[in-house]
Design a protein around this motif. Structure first.
Motif, PDB file in Angstrom:
ATOM      1  N   LYS A  89       4.840  21.428   3.861  1.00  0.00           N
ATOM      2  CA  LYS A  89       4.119  22.646   4.218  1.00  0.00           C
ATOM      3  C   LYS A  89       3.637  22.496   5.654  1.00  0.00           C
ATOM      4  O   LYS A  89       3.041  21.484   6.008  1.00  0.00           O
ATOM      5  CB  LYS A  89       2.923  22.854   3.283  1.00  0.00           C
ATOM      6  CG  LYS A  89       3.294  22.955   1.821  1.00  0.00           C
ATOM      7  CD  LYS A  89       2.066  22.977   0.961  1.00  0.00           C
ATOM      8  CE  LYS A  89       2.414  22.890  -0.514  1.00  0.00           C
ATOM      9  NZ  LYS A  89       1.213  22.843  -1.355  1.00  0.00           N
TER      10      LYS A  89
ATOM     11  N   THR B 218       7.473  26.562   5.389  1.00  0.00           N
ATOM     12  CA  THR B 218       7.789  25.371   4.603  1.00  0.00           C
ATOM     13  C   THR B 218       9.169  24.833   4.968  1.00  0.00           C
ATOM     14  O   THR B 218      10.036  25.567   5.437  1.00  0.00           O
ATOM     15  CB  THR B 218       7.783  25.676   3.092  1.00  0.00           C
ATOM     16  OG1 THR B 218       8.748  26.704   2.818  1.00  0.00           O
ATOM     17  CG2 THR B 218       6.414  26.082   2.610  1.00  0.00           C
TER      18      THR B 218
ATOM     19  N   THR C 205      12.065  22.425   2.938  1.00  0.00           N
ATOM     20  CA  THR C 205      12.409  21.867   1.639  1.00  0.00           C
ATOM     21  C   THR C 205      13.496  20.813   1.814  1.00  0.00           C
ATOM     22  O   THR C 205      14.534  21.083   2.412  1.00  0.00           O
ATOM     23  CB  THR C 205      12.922  22.959   0.682  1.00  0.00           C
ATOM     24  OG1 THR C 205      11.937  23.994   0.605  1.00  0.00           O
ATOM     25  CG2 THR C 205      13.185  22.401  -0.701  1.00  0.00           C
TER      26      THR C 205
ATOM     27  N   SER D  23       0.741  14.855  -1.091  1.00  0.00           N
ATOM     28  CA  SER D  23       0.257  15.188  -2.431  1.00  0.00           C
ATOM     29  C   SER D  23       1.321  14.751  -3.425  1.00  0.00           C
ATOM     30  O   SER D  23       2.385  15.377  -3.525  1.00  0.00           O
ATOM     31  CB  SER D  23       0.012  16.692  -2.562  1.00  0.00           C
ATOM     32  OG  SER D  23      -0.212  17.023  -3.917  1.00  0.00           O
ATOM     33  N   LYS D  24       1.060  13.651  -4.110  1.00  0.00           N
ATOM     34  CA  LYS D  24       2.034  13.160  -5.086  1.00  0.00           C
ATOM     35  C   LYS D  24       2.164  14.116  -6.265  1.00  0.00           C
ATOM     36  O   LYS D  24       3.225  14.233  -6.855  1.00  0.00           O
ATOM     37  CB  LYS D  24       1.656  11.760  -5.556  1.00  0.00           C
ATOM     38  CG  LYS D  24       1.851  10.713  -4.497  1.00  0.00           C
ATOM     39  CD  LYS D  24       1.605   9.326  -5.021  1.00  0.00           C
ATOM     40  CE  LYS D  24       1.801   8.308  -3.901  1.00  0.00           C
ATOM     41  NZ  LYS D  24       1.623   6.940  -4.371  1.00  0.00           N
ATOM     42  N   ALA D  25       1.090  14.801  -6.616  1.00  0.00           N
ATOM     43  CA  ALA D  25       1.126  15.741  -7.743  1.00  0.00           C
ATOM     44  C   ALA D  25       2.115  16.870  -7.483  1.00  0.00           C
ATOM     45  O   ALA D  25       2.840  17.297  -8.371  1.00  0.00           O
ATOM     46  CB  ALA D  25      -0.263  16.302  -8.001  1.00  0.00           C
ATOM     47  N   GLU D  26       2.140  17.369  -6.239  1.00  0.00           N
ATOM     48  CA  GLU D  26       3.062  18.453  -5.877  1.00  0.00           C
ATOM     49  C   GLU D  26       4.334  17.929  -5.228  1.00  0.00           C
ATOM     50  O   GLU D  26       5.233  18.705  -4.914  1.00  0.00           O
ATOM     51  CB  GLU D  26       2.369  19.405  -4.897  1.00  0.00           C
ATOM     52  CG  GLU D  26       1.189  20.143  -5.471  1.00  0.00           C
ATOM     53  CD  GLU D  26       0.514  21.032  -4.445  1.00  0.00           C
ATOM     54  OE1 GLU D  26       0.921  21.036  -3.271  1.00  0.00           O
ATOM     55  OE2 GLU D  26      -0.432  21.732  -4.828  1.00  0.00           O
ATOM     56  N   ASN D  27       4.389  16.608  -4.987  1.00  0.00           N
ATOM     57  CA  ASN D  27       5.496  15.984  -4.262  1.00  0.00           C
ATOM     58  C   ASN D  27       5.711  16.712  -2.937  1.00  0.00           C
ATOM     59  O   ASN D  27       6.797  17.178  -2.630  1.00  0.00           O
ATOM     60  CB  ASN D  27       6.775  15.956  -5.095  1.00  0.00           C
ATOM     61  CG  ASN D  27       7.650  14.774  -4.702  1.00  0.00           C
ATOM     62  OD1 ASN D  27       7.136  13.727  -4.327  1.00  0.00           O
ATOM     63  ND2 ASN D  27       8.950  14.933  -4.779  1.00  0.00           N
ATOM     64  N   SER D  28       4.609  16.812  -2.182  1.00  0.00           N
ATOM     65  CA  SER D  28       4.660  17.563  -0.931  1.00  0.00           C
ATOM     66  C   SER D  28       3.895  16.851   0.175  1.00  0.00           C
ATOM     67  O   SER D  28       3.083  15.963  -0.080  1.00  0.00           O
ATOM     68  CB  SER D  28       4.080  18.965  -1.132  1.00  0.00           C
ATOM     69  OG  SER D  28       2.697  18.877  -1.388  1.00  0.00           O
TER      70      SER D  28
ATOM     71  N   THR E 232       1.726  18.008   3.727  1.00  0.00           N
ATOM     72  CA  THR E 232       1.152  19.127   4.468  1.00  0.00           C
ATOM     73  C   THR E 232       0.860  18.643   5.888  1.00  0.00           C
ATOM     74  O   THR E 232       0.197  17.622   6.077  1.00  0.00           O
ATOM     75  CB  THR E 232      -0.153  19.627   3.814  1.00  0.00           C
ATOM     76  OG1 THR E 232       0.154  20.021   2.468  1.00  0.00           O
ATOM     77  CG2 THR E 232      -0.712  20.823   4.571  1.00  0.00           C
TER      78      THR E 232
END
Length: 170
Positions: free
Chosen positions: A92, A127, A129, A159-164, A166
């Motif tokens: 992001k 974003t 991807t 963010s490991k939870a969202e695999n993202s 920022t």
């Protein structure tokens, strides 16, 4: 399949012609229809047997693949070889314009573990991807920080939870 149908039709015509000369006239039509039905049933049975054989072959190949993969995993575990996980990553970039996103995409494509053909961006959503990434999220961010002066510890987070990842470029 076409050859079976053609062969069945040719066999039907041959039987019909041969029987037309030897069967009394009242039973010719019934006998011909019965012979045609028998030929069609035989062709259908052949097609069904071929389909079952093909399904068995596919099942056997899938079982072999599973067994080989399982054996390879066991050997890798014994030797201490760890597989890199394959996943997709969303980067992001709030506040980035199209030019900045394109520059960042060019850098992302050069990072280790990134399949360059599988990187895409959406400038409206701000974003990037990565469809296929082999490695850890923090390693990717560290790699981006080394290659891009605008990405630093102060403006980027994972963010490991969202695999993202920022990256605030505002």
């Amino acid at each position: 399949m076409k050859s079976l149908i053609i062969l069945s039709s040719a066999l039907f015509l041959f039987v019909l012609t041969a029987n037309a000369q030897t069967i009394p006239s009242t039973n010719k039509v019934d006998a011909s229809v019965n012979k045609a039905n028998a030929a069609v049933n035989s062709a259908n049975a052949s097609v069904n047997n071929a389909g079952a054989t093909a399904q068995n072959a596919v099942g056997t190949a899938q079982n072999a693949k599973t067994q080989v993969k399982g054996t390879a995993d066991q050997v890798g575990n014994l030797l201490g070889i760890k597989k890199k996980t394959v996943s997709s990553v969303l980067i992001k970039v709030p506040g980035a314009n199209r030019a900045k996103i394109k520059d960042l995409v060019a850098v992302v494509k050069t990072c280790d573990g990134v399949d360059a053909k599988d990187v895409d961006f959406d400038d409206a959503a701000q974003t990037i991807t990565i469809g296929t990434y082999k490695g850890k999220l923090n390693d990717l961010l560290d790699n981006l920080e080394k290659k891009t002066p605008t990405v630093t510890d102060n403006n980027a987070s994972t963010s490991k939870a969202e695999n993202s990842i920022t990256i605030n470029l505002q």
